[in-house]
Motif scaffolding. Structure first.
Motif, PDB file in Angstrom:
ATOM      1  N   THR A 269       0.847  -1.191   0.000  1.00 49.80           N
ATOM      2  CA  THR A 269       0.000   0.000   0.000  1.00 49.80           C
ATOM      3  C   THR A 269       0.880   1.238   0.000  1.00 49.80           C
ATOM      4  N   ARG A 270       0.546   2.193  -0.856  1.00 51.96           N
ATOM      5  CA  ARG A 270       1.327   3.417  -0.998  1.00 51.96           C
ATOM      6  C   ARG A 270       0.570   4.602  -0.416  1.00 51.96           C
ATOM      7  N   LEU A 271       1.320   5.541   0.098  1.00 50.08           N
ATOM      8  CA  LEU A 271       0.741   6.740   0.701  1.00 50.08           C
ATOM      9  C   LEU A 271       0.573   7.805  -0.370  1.00 50.08           C
ATOM     10  N   ALA A 272      -0.655   8.312  -0.534  1.00 54.36           N
ATOM     11  CA  ALA A 272      -0.933   9.336  -1.534  1.00 54.36           C
ATOM     12  C   ALA A 272      -0.241  10.646  -1.169  1.00 54.36           C
ATOM     13  N   THR A 273       0.141  11.401  -2.200  1.00 50.06           N
ATOM     14  CA  THR A 273       0.828  12.676  -1.991  1.00 50.06           C
ATOM     15  C   THR A 273      -0.013  13.648  -1.179  1.00 50.06           C
ATOM     16  N   VAL A 274      -1.331  13.679  -1.453  1.00 53.41           N
ATOM     17  CA  VAL A 274      -2.202  14.611  -0.730  1.00 53.41           C
ATOM     18  C   VAL A 274      -2.260  14.261   0.756  1.00 53.41           C
ATOM     19  N   SER A 275      -2.145  12.963   1.097  1.00 52.31           N
ATOM     20  CA  SER A 275      -2.119  12.572   2.503  1.00 52.31           C
ATOM     21  C   SER A 275      -0.852  13.076   3.177  1.00 52.31           C
ATOM     22  N   LEU A 276       0.246  13.038   2.450  1.00 56.19           N
ATOM     23  CA  LEU A 276       1.510  13.546   2.979  1.00 56.19           C
ATOM     24  C   LEU A 276       1.424  15.054   3.220  1.00 56.19           C
ATOM     25  N   VAL A 277       0.781  15.774   2.302  1.00 50.91           N
ATOM     26  CA  VAL A 277       0.596  17.215   2.472  1.00 50.91           C
ATOM     27  C   VAL A 277      -0.231  17.497   3.723  1.00 50.91           C
ATOM     28  N   GLY A 278      -1.311  16.745   3.901  1.00 54.40           N
ATOM     29  CA  GLY A 278      -2.134  16.922   5.089  1.00 54.40           C
ATOM     30  C   GLY A 278      -1.369  16.661   6.369  1.00 54.40           C
ATOM     31  N   PHE A 279      -0.528  15.629   6.345  1.00 51.34           N
ATOM     32  CA  PHE A 279       0.294  15.312   7.513  1.00 51.34           C
ATOM     33  C   PHE A 279       1.232  16.469   7.845  1.00 51.34           C
ATOM     34  N   LEU A 280       1.836  17.070   6.830  1.00 47.90           N
ATOM     35  CA  LEU A 280       2.743  18.196   7.051  1.00 47.90           C
ATOM     36  C   LEU A 280       2.005  19.411   7.615  1.00 47.90           C
ATOM     37  N   VAL A 281       0.762  19.620   7.176  1.00 50.11           N
ATOM     38  CA  VAL A 281      -0.034  20.733   7.707  1.00 50.11           C
ATOM     39  C   VAL A 281      -0.355  20.484   9.184  1.00 50.11           C
ATOM     40  N   ILE A 282      -0.702  19.224   9.529  1.00 43.89           N
ATOM     41  CA  ILE A 282      -0.964  18.881  10.933  1.00 43.89           C
ATOM     42  C   ILE A 282       0.281  19.122  11.773  1.00 43.89           C
ATOM     43  N   PHE A 283       1.433  18.700  11.255  1.00 43.55           N
ATOM     44  CA  PHE A 283       2.676  18.895  12.002  1.00 43.55           C
ATOM     45  C   PHE A 283       2.985  20.381  12.183  1.00 43.55           C
ATOM     46  N   THR A 284       2.690  21.198  11.164  1.00 41.15           N
ATOM     47  CA  THR A 284       2.899  22.645  11.288  1.00 41.15           C
ATOM     48  C   THR A 284       2.038  23.217  12.410  1.00 41.15           C
ATOM     49  N   GLY A 285       0.789  22.738  12.496  1.00 38.71           N
ATOM     50  CA  GLY A 285      -0.069  23.185  13.582  1.00 38.71           C
ATOM     51  C   GLY A 285       0.491  22.812  14.941  1.00 38.71           C
ATOM     52  N   PHE A 286       0.999  21.578  15.052  1.00 37.86           N
ATOM     53  CA  PHE A 286       1.617  21.157  16.311  1.00 37.86           C
ATOM     54  C   PHE A 286       2.843  22.013  16.627  1.00 37.86           C
ATOM     55  N   ALA A 287       3.649  22.309  15.610  1.00 37.25           N
ATOM     56  CA  ALA A 287       4.864  23.103  15.826  1.00 37.25           C
ATOM     57  C   ALA A 287       4.527  24.493  16.354  1.00 37.25           C
ATOM     58  N   LEU A 288       3.423  25.074  15.894  1.00 39.15           N
ATOM     59  CA  LEU A 288       3.012  26.383  16.396  1.00 39.15           C
ATOM     60  C   LEU A 288       2.570  26.302  17.859  1.00 39.15           C
ATOM     61  N   ILE A 289       1.831  25.235  18.194  1.00 39.18           N
ATOM     62  CA  ILE A 289       1.350  25.084  19.567  1.00 39.18           C
ATOM     63  C   ILE A 289       2.509  24.833  20.527  1.00 39.18           C
ATOM     64  N   GLU A 290       3.438  23.978  20.119  1.00 41.37           N
ATOM     65  CA  GLU A 290       4.555  23.589  20.988  1.00 41.37           C
ATOM     66  C   GLU A 290       5.855  24.285  20.555  1.00 41.37           C
ATOM     67  N   ARG A 291       5.743  25.512  20.071  1.00 40.38           N
ATOM     68  CA  ARG A 291       6.911  26.217  19.539  1.00 40.38           C
ATOM     69  C   ARG A 291       7.982  26.426  20.609  1.00 40.38           C
ATOM     70  N   ARG A 292       7.571  26.666  21.842  1.00 36.43           N
ATOM     71  CA  ARG A 292       8.557  26.890  22.902  1.00 36.43           C
ATOM     72  C   ARG A 292       9.322  25.606  23.212  1.00 36.43           C
TER      73      ARG A 292
END
Length: 302
Positions: A269-292
């Motif tokens: 099973t392969r991971l779709a590119t759009v799923s990878l983009v969504g994952f990166l957006v989620i991680f960006t949100g986490f990075a903003l919350i836990e920036r300190r």
């Protein structure tokens, strides 16, 4: 071994075992019905964790009403209903997509903490991080897909439901403030959750005779119960004591990276590119919350 090397080893172990939650589930199904799979996972892990708590800790049994209430929240809600919903959803999505759903956990936990815990607060950057988390989930879920992918959308929705249950239960347990150590709390919670999941499987008409004990089914149950539950939780508490819950939550972003190649090798099973983009957006949100926390981690590393 130096302390930082031990922390790195534990962090890697936790990331791999966390990814195996989704890989092990796909490995054992459909030979083991999802609800029974969730119950068997907790049966074996509960015995192992209670034994570990009894061996390592003096305070290994609930002693107060708050302890019992904490076990009740963990067993019935946080791990009980959560596991049933998780396995019901995992049968419809790939292991990598399941891991991406759980990368939403730190963002959602922060949101519930702000609502339920008096010490938690929200500023504009935190709000933006939570919003980005929801945007990332929407990108991965792609609710506008055709009926051909209805099962995938349903499965991902169930996975998100299990994430929400786990995050809410985790924060609610903090609100209860049980005195029992976290390892003991989870050990007894897992035992109670096993009973709850057997009850749910019985209600939905899934007897133990429905299991086809093939080699892959046995391998899936063992991987899920021992590596992806018992060892996962034991390492989880050790990491929280060493590096804190915020840094420990970073493992949720390594799990899809581990689950994706394992899913490719085992299930093609392969991971779709759009799923990878969504994952990166989620991680960006986490990075903003836990920036300190992230800034302090980079500063200490350099």
């Amino acid at each position: 071994m130096r302390s930082e090397h031990q922390n790195l080893l534990l962090f890697g172990t936790y990331s791999v075992c966390g990814a195996l939650v989704f890989v092990g589930a796909k490995l054992g199904m459909p030979d083991v019905p999802p609800l029974l799979f969730a119950a068997l996972r907790l049966d074996i892990a509960g015995v192992a964790l209670v034994a570990a708590a009894g061996w390592r800790l003096d305070y290994w049994r609930p002693r107060t009403r708050r302890d019992l209430l904490g076990v009740l929240v963990v067993g019935v809600f946080t791990l009980g209903v959560m596991n049933a919903v998780l396995f019901a959803g995992q049968q419809h999505v790939t292991s990598a997509l399941g891991a991406i759903a759980y990368s939403f956990m730190p963002v959602l936990t922060t949101g519930f903490a702000i609502l339920l815990l008096p010490t938690a607060s929200l500023d504009r950057v935190d709000a933006l991080g939570i919003l980005l988390g929801f945007v990332g989930v929407g990108i991965v879920a792609r609710p506008s897909t055709t009926a051909l992918h209805a099962d995938r959308v349903l499965g991902f929705g169930l996975m998100l439901g299990s994430v929400a249950i786990f995050a809410f239960g985790t924060v609610l347990t903090q609100r209860v403030e049980p005195a029992i150590p976290r390892l003991s709390l989870t050990a007894w919670g897992v035992v109670l959750a096993a009973v709850v999941n057997h009850g749910i499987a019985s209600v939905f008409g899934h007897p133990l005779t429905a299991i086809a004990w093939t080699p892959t089914a046995v391998a899936g149950v063992l991987v899920e119960s021992l590596l992806a539950t018992a060892i996962l939780y034991a390492v989880h508490f050790e990491l929280i004591d060493r590096i804190g819950p915020a840094r420990t939550s970073l493992t949720f972003y390594l799990q899809p990276i581990v689950a994706a190649p394992l899913g490719l090798v085992l299930f093609d099973t392969r991971l779709a590119t759009v799923s990878l983009v969504g994952f990166l957006v989620i991680f960006t949100g986490f990075a903003l919350i836990e920036r300190r926390v992230l800034f302090d981690s980079v500063r200490s590393a350099t």
